[in-house]
Enzyme design. Structure first.
Site, mmCIF file in Angstrom:
data_model
loop_
_atom_site.group_PDB
_atom_site.id
_atom_site.type_symbol
_atom_site.label_atom_id
_atom_site.label_comp_id
_atom_site.label_asym_id
_atom_site.label_seq_id
_atom_site.Cartn_x
_atom_site.Cartn_y
_atom_site.Cartn_z
ATOM 1 N N GLU A 35 -3.338 4.701 13.575
ATOM 2 C CA GLU A 35 -3.111 5.959 12.874
ATOM 3 C C GLU A 35 -3.674 7.131 13.666
ATOM 4 O O GLU A 35 -3.063 8.207 13.706
ATOM 5 C CB GLU A 35 -3.722 5.925 11.473
ATOM 6 C CG GLU A 35 -3.346 7.145 10.644
ATOM 7 C CD GLU A 35 -3.782 7.066 9.192
ATOM 8 O OE1 GLU A 35 -3.289 7.881 8.382
ATOM 9 O OE2 GLU A 35 -4.620 6.199 8.856
ATOM 10 N N HIS B 20 -4.287 7.475 5.861
ATOM 11 C CA HIS B 20 -4.333 6.157 5.211
ATOM 12 C C HIS B 20 -5.719 5.548 5.428
ATOM 13 O O HIS B 20 -6.324 5.032 4.499
ATOM 14 C CB HIS B 20 -3.241 5.253 5.773
ATOM 15 C CG HIS B 20 -3.079 3.974 5.021
ATOM 16 N ND1 HIS B 20 -2.810 3.933 3.680
ATOM 17 C CD2 HIS B 20 -3.152 2.675 5.436
ATOM 18 C CE1 HIS B 20 -2.714 2.674 3.285
ATOM 19 N NE2 HIS B 20 -2.928 1.892 4.325
ATOM 20 N N CYS C 110 0.795 -1.233 0.000
ATOM 21 C CA CYS C 110 0.000 0.000 0.000
ATOM 22 C C CYS C 110 0.826 1.281 0.000
ATOM 23 O O CYS C 110 0.259 2.375 -0.077
ATOM 24 C CB CYS C 110 -0.945 0.003 1.194
ATOM 25 S SG CYS C 110 -1.917 -1.507 1.328
ATOM 26 N N LYS D 290 -10.495 6.975 1.139
ATOM 27 C CA LYS D 290 -10.838 5.619 0.683
ATOM 28 C C LYS D 290 -12.331 5.342 0.825
ATOM 29 O O LYS D 290 -12.834 4.392 0.227
ATOM 30 C CB LYS D 290 -10.003 4.578 1.432
ATOM 31 C CG LYS D 290 -8.519 4.638 1.097
ATOM 32 C CD LYS D 290 -7.716 3.601 1.879
ATOM 33 C CE LYS D 290 -6.240 3.643 1.510
ATOM 34 N NZ LYS D 290 -5.558 4.873 1.930
ATOM 35 N N HIS E 5 -9.875 1.077 -1.418
ATOM 36 C CA HIS E 5 -8.422 1.032 -1.209
ATOM 37 C C HIS E 5 -7.768 0.505 -2.480
ATOM 38 O O HIS E 5 -7.859 -0.681 -2.785
ATOM 39 C CB HIS E 5 -8.104 0.130 -0.015
ATOM 40 C CG HIS E 5 -6.674 0.198 0.434
ATOM 41 N ND1 HIS E 5 -5.689 0.815 -0.301
ATOM 42 C CD2 HIS E 5 -6.063 -0.291 1.548
ATOM 43 C CE1 HIS E 5 -4.542 0.711 0.339
ATOM 44 N NE2 HIS E 5 -4.746 0.055 1.461
ATOM 45 N N PHE F 288 1.949 -3.424 4.653
ATOM 46 C CA PHE F 288 2.341 -4.641 5.363
ATOM 47 C C PHE F 288 3.818 -4.575 5.774
ATOM 48 O O PHE F 288 4.642 -3.934 5.117
ATOM 49 C CB PHE F 288 2.134 -5.863 4.466
ATOM 50 C CG PHE F 288 0.683 -6.242 4.264
ATOM 51 C CD1 PHE F 288 -0.301 -5.847 5.143
ATOM 52 C CD2 PHE F 288 0.325 -7.021 3.175
ATOM 53 C CE1 PHE F 288 -1.630 -6.214 4.953
ATOM 54 C CE2 PHE F 288 -0.991 -7.399 2.974
ATOM 55 C CZ PHE F 288 -1.967 -6.988 3.865
#
Length: 396
Positions: free
Chosen positions: A297, A286, A161, A315, A320, A383
């Site tokens: 976050e 994000h 991502c 998003k 996403h 990740f």
């Protein structure tokens, strides 16, 4: 170090098929592009999955290019066609070997491989015309360089991502190091069964509208899209001022719970840009709407911005887009920075705050930039504890 600037992007995603359409839908907080579709999940083909679908008719490649005609490359080409005037101007100004192509992707042509393997299972052989090159993660950059007849560095970055954001940083490095005069950069990713089934297996998706930062958040809607800029030292409306990266390596798929790696990336971006946290007038989160991402976050943003900063997670309008997400959201910051009405991208959710999360100042539809210089930050987290924050500045 050379200052690096971005041209107006070419982009398409669930919000629309061109930059102007996307901008109006973005500032209006539209979610119509997040649609329910069947046939994606291996364990239940009738199950409805909500995805951020690009509804546009994509370019058809000439017969000689059919071996490169994956949906991913066609999405990419649709974005590039929107900025061809700038591309041609760039080619006239710089030699072909001084123009690079750096793109982020996590899927490349994986959907093409799914189709081919399905045919192999039914017929015992791969279909005529199948080319392995289409599913190689480096193919989008090589395809675009070949299409545009460019001979500078051409490669893809695939870090889940953060791919699209890292592509912009890598492009900046090429220009600042003197290896390139200009770089076509951004991200592209395509809906495919591999990613939809993978995130479903992780219990990270939902068939409801994705609901970032809500008490009722239940996961991601996977999306697709492309966003492409030209980055160079030629002064323009928006500058890529800073980038900060960290790798906390906490877990292969779960974020560090306190957001320490995310905080480190945001703080590094501020240092790189020569700004303090009070300078930032907008932060694109994000904000995946998973339980763990939004929790960490929120803590990280509250830690870095103790006095608050207007934030939103976009998003909720696009889904996403994985390897393209960082580039798309940098493009959204660009559109906001240059918007003559001073509009900020709103946060789309159900309005039910999670009392366990720090309260962040969420942008409402119609909210505008505060007076003064405009600086935007955009977060991307991936990740393996792979964290990146960008800072863009300039605008109307």
């Amino acid at each position: 170090m050379k200052s690096c600037y971005l041209t107006r992007p070419g982009l398409l995603c669930a919000l629309g098929a061109d930059t102007d359409t996307v901008a109006e839908a973005l500032f209006a907080g539209q979610q119509q592009g997040l649609v329910l579709e069947q046939g994606w999940l291996a364990h239940d083909h009738n199950a409805a999955v909500r995805v951020g679908r690009v509804a546009a008719t994509l370019p058809i490649l000439p017969p000689a290019w059919q071996a490169r005609a994956s949906r991913n490359n066609r999405l990419l080409l649709a974005a590039v066609q929107q900025i061809m005037q700038e591309v041609e101007r760039c080619k006239q100004r710089y030699p072909a070997h001084r123009i690079g192509v750096v793109l982020g992707t996590s899927t490349s042509g994986v959907d093409h491989a799914e189709w081919a393997l399905e045919a192999h299972a039914a017929q015992g052989q791969l279909p005529e015309g199948f080319q392995f090159e289409q599913i190689d993660l480096g193919d989008p950059a090589r395809f675009l360089a070949d299409w545009l007849e460019l001979t500078g560095p051409a490669y893809c970055i695939s870090t889940a991502c953060t791919s699209g954001s890292k592509a912009l940083v890598s492009a900046r490095n090429l220009v600042q190091s003197g290896m390139c005069d200009a770089v076509i950069t951004g991200g592209v990713d395509t809906l495919c069964r591999l990613t939809l089934n993978g995130f479903t297996a992780l219990e990270s998706t939902t068939s409801e509208l994705t609901n970032p930062l809500s008490l009722n958040r239940a996961g991601i809607n996977i999306g697709e899209g492309a966003a492409v800029f030209i980055l160079s030292a030629e002064p323009g409306a928006v500058q890529l001022l800073g980038a900060g990266e960290s790798s906390d390596a906490y877990h292969i798929s779960a974020p560090e719970p306190e957001g320490l790696g995310a905080s480190a990336a945001m703080q590094a971006a501020l240092r790189d840009a020569g700004l303090d946290e009070t300078s930032i007038g907008y932060l694109n989160l994000h904000a995946t709407a998973t339980i763990k991402n939004d929790a960490m976050e929120s803590k990280a943003v509250d830690r870095v911005f103790p006095h608050g900063v207007p934030v939103s997670g976009t998003k909720g309008m696009t889904g996403h887009a994985l390897g393209a997400a960082g580039a798309l959201e940098a493009a959204f910051c660009y559109l906001s920075l240059t918007d003559t009405q001073g509009r900020l991208p709103p946060h789309c959710w159900d309005g039910v705050a999670d009392p366990a999360l720090p309260a962040l100042p969420l942008v409402q539809v119609g909210q505008q930039w505060r007076p003064g210089p405009r600086y935007a930050m955009s977060n991307s987290f991936a990740f393996g504890g792979n964290n990146l924050s960008l800072i863009l500045g300039g605008g109307a």
